[in-house]
Design a protein around this motif. Sequence first.
Motif, PDB file in Angstrom:
ATOM      1  N   VAL A   1     -22.340  85.635  43.155  1.00 39.19           N
ATOM      2  CA  VAL A   1     -21.760  84.272  43.507  1.00 39.19           C
ATOM      3  C   VAL A   1     -20.074  84.309  42.716  1.00 39.19           C
ATOM      4  O   VAL A   1     -21.730  83.811  41.587  1.00 39.19           O
ATOM      5  CB  VAL A   1     -22.937  82.693  43.498  1.00 39.19           C
ATOM      6  N   VAL A   2     -19.465  83.549  42.805  1.00 41.69           N
ATOM      7  CA  VAL A   2     -18.304  83.916  42.252  1.00 41.69           C
ATOM      8  C   VAL A   2     -17.798  81.908  42.882  1.00 41.69           C
ATOM      9  O   VAL A   2     -18.002  81.579  43.612  1.00 41.69           O
ATOM     10  CB  VAL A   2     -16.892  84.615  42.666  1.00 41.69           C
ATOM     11  N   VAL A   3     -17.660  80.954  41.527  1.00 46.68           N
ATOM     12  CA  VAL A   3     -18.583  80.015  42.335  1.00 46.68           C
ATOM     13  C   VAL A   3     -16.971  79.082  41.229  1.00 46.68           C
ATOM     14  O   VAL A   3     -16.339  79.171  39.938  1.00 46.68           O
ATOM     15  CB  VAL A   3     -19.408  79.504  41.366  1.00 46.68           C
ATOM     16  N   LEU A   4     -15.673  79.050  42.088  1.00 51.63           N
ATOM     17  CA  LEU A   4     -15.002  77.930  41.242  1.00 51.63           C
ATOM     18  C   LEU A   4     -15.262  76.632  41.198  1.00 51.63           C
ATOM     19  O   LEU A   4     -15.178  75.858  42.477  1.00 51.63           O
ATOM     20  CB  LEU A   4     -13.579  77.959  42.541  1.00 51.63           C
TER      21      LEU A   4
ATOM     22  N   LYS B   1      -6.640  72.807  37.444  1.00 47.00           N
ATOM     23  CA  LYS B   1      -7.793  73.225  35.990  1.00 47.00           C
ATOM     24  C   LYS B   1      -9.252  73.578  36.692  1.00 47.00           C
ATOM     25  O   LYS B   1      -9.267  72.148  37.420  1.00 47.00           O
ATOM     26  CB  LYS B   1      -7.959  72.207  35.156  1.00 47.00           C
ATOM     27  N   ALA B   2      -9.666  74.651  36.602  1.00 47.15           N
ATOM     28  CA  ALA B   2     -10.675  75.139  36.954  1.00 47.15           C
ATOM     29  C   ALA B   2     -11.419  75.514  36.322  1.00 47.15           C
ATOM     30  O   ALA B   2     -11.056  76.273  36.487  1.00 47.15           O
ATOM     31  CB  ALA B   2     -10.820  75.091  39.100  1.00 47.15           C
ATOM     32  N   ALA B   3     -12.684  75.846  36.887  1.00 48.95           N
ATOM     33  CA  ALA B   3     -13.710  76.902  36.250  1.00 48.95           C
ATOM     34  C   ALA B   3     -14.352  78.416  36.592  1.00 48.95           C
ATOM     35  O   ALA B   3     -14.637  77.629  38.190  1.00 48.95           O
ATOM     36  CB  ALA B   3     -14.445  76.390  35.135  1.00 48.95           C
ATOM     37  N   ILE B   4     -13.915  79.745  36.677  1.00 45.52           N
ATOM     38  CA  ILE B   4     -14.723  80.529  37.675  1.00 45.52           C
ATOM     39  C   ILE B   4     -16.120  80.883  37.158  1.00 45.52           C
ATOM     40  O   ILE B   4     -16.157  81.450  35.540  1.00 45.52           O
ATOM     41  CB  ILE B   4     -13.867  81.745  37.634  1.00 45.52           C
ATOM     42  N   THR B   5     -17.230  80.873  37.749  1.00 49.80           N
ATOM     43  CA  THR B   5     -18.200  81.409  37.099  1.00 49.80           C
ATOM     44  C   THR B   5     -18.888  82.626  37.942  1.00 49.80           C
ATOM     45  O   THR B   5     -18.879  82.071  38.797  1.00 49.80           O
ATOM     46  CB  THR B   5     -19.217  80.221  36.593  1.00 49.80           C
TER      47      THR B   5
END
Length: 288
Positions: A186-189, A278-282
């Motif tokens: 799963v790629v989460v932003l 601004k966001a994080a990709i996990t």
Amino acid sequence: MLREIIDILADPQDGSSLRLNSSLSHVVSMTGHRYDVDASGYADLTLRPDSSEGDDPAMIASREAFLSGGHFAPFVEAVTGAVHDSLDDAGVPDDASPLICEIGAGTGYYLAHSLDSVAGSRGLGIDVSSAAASHLARCHPRAAAIMADACARLPLKDDSVDVMTVVFAPRNVAEFARVLKPGGEVVVLTAEPGHLSELRAPLGIRDVESDKVEQLIAQSEGHLSVVGEPRSVRFPMKLDQEAIAAQIGMSPSAQHIDPDDLAERIELLPESLVVTAKAAITRLGVAR
Ligand SMILES: C[S@@+](CC[C@H](N)C(=O)[O-])C[C@H]1O[C@@H](n2cnc3c(N)ncnc32)[C@H](O)[C@@H]1O
């Protein structure tokens, strides 16, 4: 496109297989449950009689207007890049027609970009909003759409999805782990503190919680584990008042501010403003 992904769909009530009827107006499960296919092409697999949740048509129109301006291009590039990395790490061959499923997919902006960049891939957009599902059904020639609640049992078979993407949308980690193939991710932003910071005081909108990524990782325990390090994606956007109105209109902030007050506050802003995104990709892989 529903026909091309019908093999991975499952009855939301009991998990049995689904098939399309010959006139493509319904999907029917092995156990006899029947679900409508809307004229725009999405299957309604929600179970509630009144599905008024999710983004309304005005929010979807604002989202379409804002995203079509290309302001979030670095976010879409980051998501697509992570989708490629996931497929590469899972050793999915180029000719395998991988299934990319986006949850809370909105207008399908991110899903369409992933499908464009992974040759031969098949896409499925899931959203609880009918306005979003109508858009999703038309977002890409290789995308199918279903209307479903991501917080309930997903209407998908076990081990059926190569990569899921979740962009500013709800997460159901136990279900993601169930439907992902072995090696799937799963790629989460998730938005980070500082996202749209220049707009917060002048427009009276709330800041982002400080520990969203930590919450995601904690929530995932026992289902999914982090792959590599979460990565911050940060960039400036030059937005005019129209784009700012569209950005606020597509977010939950729109529901907390009186529309006339919001319009007045936007008019008081300079004609254009540099605003930080601004966001994080996990990336999260199935913990087996
Ligand atoms: C902030 S928007 C993000 C849309 C899209 N991912 C994007 O970034 O352009 C959140 C989306 O999640 C959908 N949504 C909200 N609750 C949901 C649920 N329980 N199940 C499925 N979708 C949901 C909304 O309708 C909306 O389209």
